[in-house]
Design an enzyme around this catalytic site. Structure first.
Site, PDB file in Angstrom:
ATOM      1  N   ASP A 112      46.357   0.152 -16.418  1.00  0.00           N
ATOM      2  CA  ASP A 112      46.925  -0.779 -17.394  1.00  0.00           C
ATOM      3  C   ASP A 112      47.800  -1.849 -16.773  1.00  0.00           C
ATOM      4  OD1 ASP A 112      45.723   0.323 -19.594  1.00  0.00           O
ATOM      5  OD2 ASP A 112      47.195   1.923 -19.681  1.00  0.00           O
ATOM      6  N   HIS A 164      51.199   8.420 -13.997  1.00  0.00           N
ATOM      7  CA  HIS A 164      50.069   8.973 -14.739  1.00  0.00           C
ATOM      8  C   HIS A 164      50.195  10.479 -14.737  1.00  0.00           C
ATOM      9  CE1 HIS A 164      45.964   9.722 -16.067  1.00  0.00           C
ATOM     10  NE2 HIS A 164      46.004   8.487 -16.503  1.00  0.00           N
TER      11      HIS A 164
HETATM   12  N1  CMC Z   1      58.938   4.636 -14.690  1.00  0.00           N
HETATM   13  C1  CMC Z   1      60.005   5.343 -14.242  1.00  0.00           C
HETATM   14  N2  CMC Z   1      60.010   6.678 -14.113  1.00  0.00           N
HETATM   15  C2  CMC Z   1      58.901   7.349 -14.456  1.00  0.00           C
HETATM   16  C3  CMC Z   1      57.746   6.677 -14.926  1.00  0.00           C
HETATM   17  C4  CMC Z   1      57.799   5.270 -15.029  1.00  0.00           C
HETATM   18  N3  CMC Z   1      56.722   4.600 -15.477  1.00  0.00           N
HETATM   19  N4  CMC Z   1      56.794   7.583 -15.200  1.00  0.00           N
HETATM   20  C5  CMC Z   1      57.307   8.784 -14.908  1.00  0.00           C
HETATM   21  N5  CMC Z   1      58.588   8.647 -14.454  1.00  0.00           N
HETATM   22  C6  CMC Z   1      59.475   9.718 -13.976  1.00  0.00           C
HETATM   23  C7  CMC Z   1      60.073  10.499 -15.136  1.00  0.00           C
HETATM   24  O1  CMC Z   1      61.311   9.987 -15.537  1.00  0.00           O
HETATM   25  C8  CMC Z   1      60.180  11.886 -14.546  1.00  0.00           C
HETATM   26  O2  CMC Z   1      61.331  11.934 -13.763  1.00  0.00           O
HETATM   27  P1  CMC Z   1      62.182  13.313 -13.626  1.00  0.00           P
HETATM   28  O3  CMC Z   1      61.245  14.305 -13.017  1.00  0.00           O
HETATM   29  O4  CMC Z   1      63.332  12.927 -12.750  1.00  0.00           O
HETATM   30  O5  CMC Z   1      62.594  13.696 -15.013  1.00  0.00           O
HETATM   31  C9  CMC Z   1      58.981  12.009 -13.611  1.00  0.00           C
HETATM   32  O6  CMC Z   1      58.659  10.640 -13.250  1.00  0.00           O
HETATM   33  C10 CMC Z   1      57.759  12.649 -14.255  1.00  0.00           C
HETATM   34  O7  CMC Z   1      57.522  11.989 -15.491  1.00  0.00           O
HETATM   35  P2  CMC Z   1      56.875  12.707 -16.750  1.00  0.00           P
HETATM   36  O8  CMC Z   1      57.223  11.919 -17.971  1.00  0.00           O
HETATM   37  O9  CMC Z   1      57.209  14.171 -16.740  1.00  0.00           O
HETATM   38  O10 CMC Z   1      55.349  12.545 -16.414  1.00  0.00           O
HETATM   39  P3  CMC Z   1      54.177  12.655 -17.439  1.00  0.00           P
HETATM   40  O11 CMC Z   1      53.017  13.140 -16.674  1.00  0.00           O
HETATM   41  O12 CMC Z   1      54.577  13.434 -18.635  1.00  0.00           O
HETATM   42  O13 CMC Z   1      53.994  11.143 -17.928  1.00  0.00           O
HETATM   43  C11 CMC Z   1      53.172   8.968 -18.240  1.00  0.00           C
HETATM   44  C12 CMC Z   1      52.943  10.331 -17.570  1.00  0.00           C
HETATM   45  C13 CMC Z   1      51.939   8.101 -18.014  1.00  0.00           C
HETATM   46  C14 CMC Z   1      53.356   9.170 -19.768  1.00  0.00           C
HETATM   47  C15 CMC Z   1      54.436   8.321 -17.627  1.00  0.00           C
HETATM   48  O14 CMC Z   1      54.254   8.139 -16.236  1.00  0.00           O
HETATM   49  C16 CMC Z   1      54.788   6.993 -18.305  1.00  0.00           C
HETATM   50  O15 CMC Z   1      55.465   7.002 -19.337  1.00  0.00           O
HETATM   51  N6  CMC Z   1      54.326   5.827 -17.718  1.00  0.00           N
HETATM   52  C17 CMC Z   1      54.518   4.539 -18.327  1.00  0.00           C
HETATM   53  C18 CMC Z   1      53.490   4.356 -19.429  1.00  0.00           C
HETATM   54  C19 CMC Z   1      52.107   4.087 -18.880  1.00  0.00           C
HETATM   55  O16 CMC Z   1      51.912   3.253 -18.006  1.00  0.00           O
HETATM   56  N7  CMC Z   1      51.106   4.778 -19.458  1.00  0.00           N
HETATM   57  C20 CMC Z   1      49.703   4.531 -19.123  1.00  0.00           C
HETATM   58  C21 CMC Z   1      48.994   5.719 -18.614  1.00  0.00           C
HETATM   59  S1  CMC Z   1      47.396   5.276 -17.952  1.00  0.00           S
HETATM   60  C22 CMC Z   1      46.446   4.857 -19.295  1.00  0.00           C
HETATM   61  C23 CMC Z   1      46.076   6.025 -20.134  1.00  0.00           C
HETATM   62  O17 CMC Z   1      45.507   6.992 -19.610  1.00  0.00           O
HETATM   63  O18 CMC Z   1      46.267   5.934 -21.350  1.00  0.00           O
END
Ligand code: CMC
Length: 429
Positions: free
Chosen positions: A363, A305
């Site tokens: 989720d 998240h």
């Molecule tokens: N699986 C594997 N690796 C992950 C995941 C995951 N679900 N989420 C983040 N990472 C890794 C990512 O690869 C990155 O690694 P590195 O620093 O080595 O490059 C690190 O963790 C940080 O990720 P980020 O993409 O910079 O983090 P963010 O804050 O931009 O993304 C997120 C947050 C929710 C988009 C992401 O965690 C994700 O894509 N999760 C899966 C989708 C999901 O479950 N979304 C629902 C969110 S809750 C409901 C809502 O509020 O809508």
């Protein structure tokens, strides 16, 4: 904490006011930065930028805290109900018994949609995704309810708010019925908000539909848990759309479009699809390895998240609700649940996920619960949209009523070509 920050750039010093909220990190007010230094700030994804002042929802992502108007989400979910939460988000206080009765009455008596809306639906393909239908039909509300589109009139703003909270479940249920080829079911005023929604989705004209109170309570809880989440992508979309003076129905349609993405509201659908794809707990290591592989775009859906770097407080409540629903329905050996539990256990103990603070989010469990309630995966994000409508509308109202409100207009760091002269087509090489 000082009440000023100094920023030095190109020989110029800008003194920036530091403002404190009632709780949470301070902010530096950079609104005069460009005038003073000629520079913009750069923050793609808004990781360090507060876009507005708000009194509605507070999240402490490190501690895993979520509060609406100061009330912890756990207390609202355990002891309150969805319409009470709606009142709280909209008006700032929990209602008295009389205020609640009046609010419930107003929402209940706005649940029907203009009859011509049903003909509007028949213009969609039957196999259209229900979220595509939602984006269109909620946007179309502004064509049916002109008398509540004057955003300068506080009365019209409140009428539009009530209409939206009341009508999105009806539109969501209609999107579902249209999708599966069943007749639309009209709302029933003697039912609660959650009961009415289940009824509109699952009743058929040929037999009575009996509401199961455990499932209705679970539905209500899912609505509470998704009601608001401060300045997330879809809420920021609603605020940005609304900042131009667009009508509230159009703004909520914009929010629904944003919510649809798999990184946001579409994650519950994606999480369930992923559990199905994994299929058996023996295959979990393969998917964990893929999630960790930098060259593989795969991510564990339902994990991680932007704000929570701790267990999502909503996920804990959702997990409990999920178990209640499965027990009530006598689903003992659900293979998806088995995969989900094992996946959660492995991920919570895996260095990669621990170091990056990737915990299950709401989720992860809402998908399994909604599936058990009888919803197809394509409806999951629709349910999220129905619940989030109150958050969007409360945030939109707060923005419109904020005297500091101006049209949202971010700036950019331009890295494209600099000035060059037009070359006629026959001279281009
Ligand atoms: N699986 C594997 N690796 C992950 C995941 C995951 N679900 N989420 C983040 N990472 C890794 C990512 O690869 C990155 O690694 P590195 O620093 O080595 O490059 C690190 O963790 C940080 O990720 P980020 O993409 O910079 O983090 P963010 O804050 O931009 O993304 C997120 C947050 C929710 C988009 C992401 O965690 C994700 O894509 N999760 C899966 C989708 C999901 O479950 N979304 C629902 C969110 S809750 C409901 C809502 O509020 O809508």
């Amino acid at each position: 904490m000082t009440d000023q920050a100094k920023l030095m750039l190109g020989g110029k010093t800008a003194e920036l006011e530091v403002r404190s909220g009632s709780v949470g990190p301070d902010v530096m007010d950079i609104s005069s930065l460009y005038k003073r230094t000629g520079a913009f700030t750069y923050d793609p994804g808004f990781s360090s930028t507060a876009s507005c002042e708000s009194k509605i929802t507070y999240i402490d992502g490190d501690e895993g805290i979520l509060m609406h108007r100061g009330y912890p989400i756990e207390q609202l979910a355990e002891r309150g109900d969805f319409l009470e939460t709606c009142y709280l988000l909209l008006y700032g206080e929990l209602p008295t018994a009389r205020e609640k009765d009046d609010f419930v009455h107003r929402v209940t008596h706005h649940t029907m949609v203009h009859e011509q809306m049903s003909r509007f639906y028949s213009g969609f393909r039957r196999d259209a995704h229900p979220m595509a239908v939602m984006v269109g039909s909620v946007g179309a509300l502004s064509a049916f309810y002109h008398d509540s589109t004057d955003i300068a009139d506080p009365h019209q703003r409140m009428v539009a708010s009530i209409r939206m909270i009341a009508k999105t479940p009806t539109l969501g249920a209609m999107a579902y019925k249209y999708h599966i080829g069943q007749p639309f079911v009209y709302p029933r005023n003697e039912l609660s908000y959650a009961e009415n929604f289940l009824h509109m989705c699952f009743a058929v004209p040929c037999e009575p539909y009996k509401i199961n109170p455990v499932l209705a309570r679970a539905m209500d809880r899912i609505f509470i848990l998704h009601a608001d989440h401060e300045q997330n992508a879809s809420t920021s979309t609603v605020r940005l759309a609304g900042s131009s003076g667009a009508n509230p129905f159009a703004c909520i349609a914009a929010g629904i479009a944003c919510l649809w993405g798999p990184a946001h509201g579409g994650a519950n659908e994606a999480a369930l699809n992923m559990l199905g794809e994994i299929g058996h707990k023996d295959r979990i290591p393969e998917f964990i390895a893929r999630a960790k592989d930098k060259n593989d775009p795969f991510r564990l859906m339902g994990f991680g998240h932007r704000v929570y770097k701790n267990y999502d407080p909503r996920a804990k409540i959702m997990q409990q609700t999920c178990h209640e629903v499965l027990e009530e329905l006598g689903i003992k050996d659900d293979p998806l649940l088995e995969v989900a539990m094992e996946l959660e256990h492995i991920a919570l103990n895996d260095d990669y996920f621990v170091e990056k603070k990737l915990y299950p989010n709401v989720d992860f469990y809402s998908g399994i619960t909604l599936k058990a309630l009888g919803f197809p995966t394509t409806m999951f994000t629709v349910l999220f949209a129905v619940a989030r409508t109150v958050g969007w509308i409360a945030q939109w109202k707060e923005m419109i009523e904020d005297p500091q409100q101006r049209i949202g207009r971010p700036r950019q760091l331009y890295t494209g070509a600099t000035h060059r002269d037009y070359v006629p087509i026959d001279q281009r090489g």
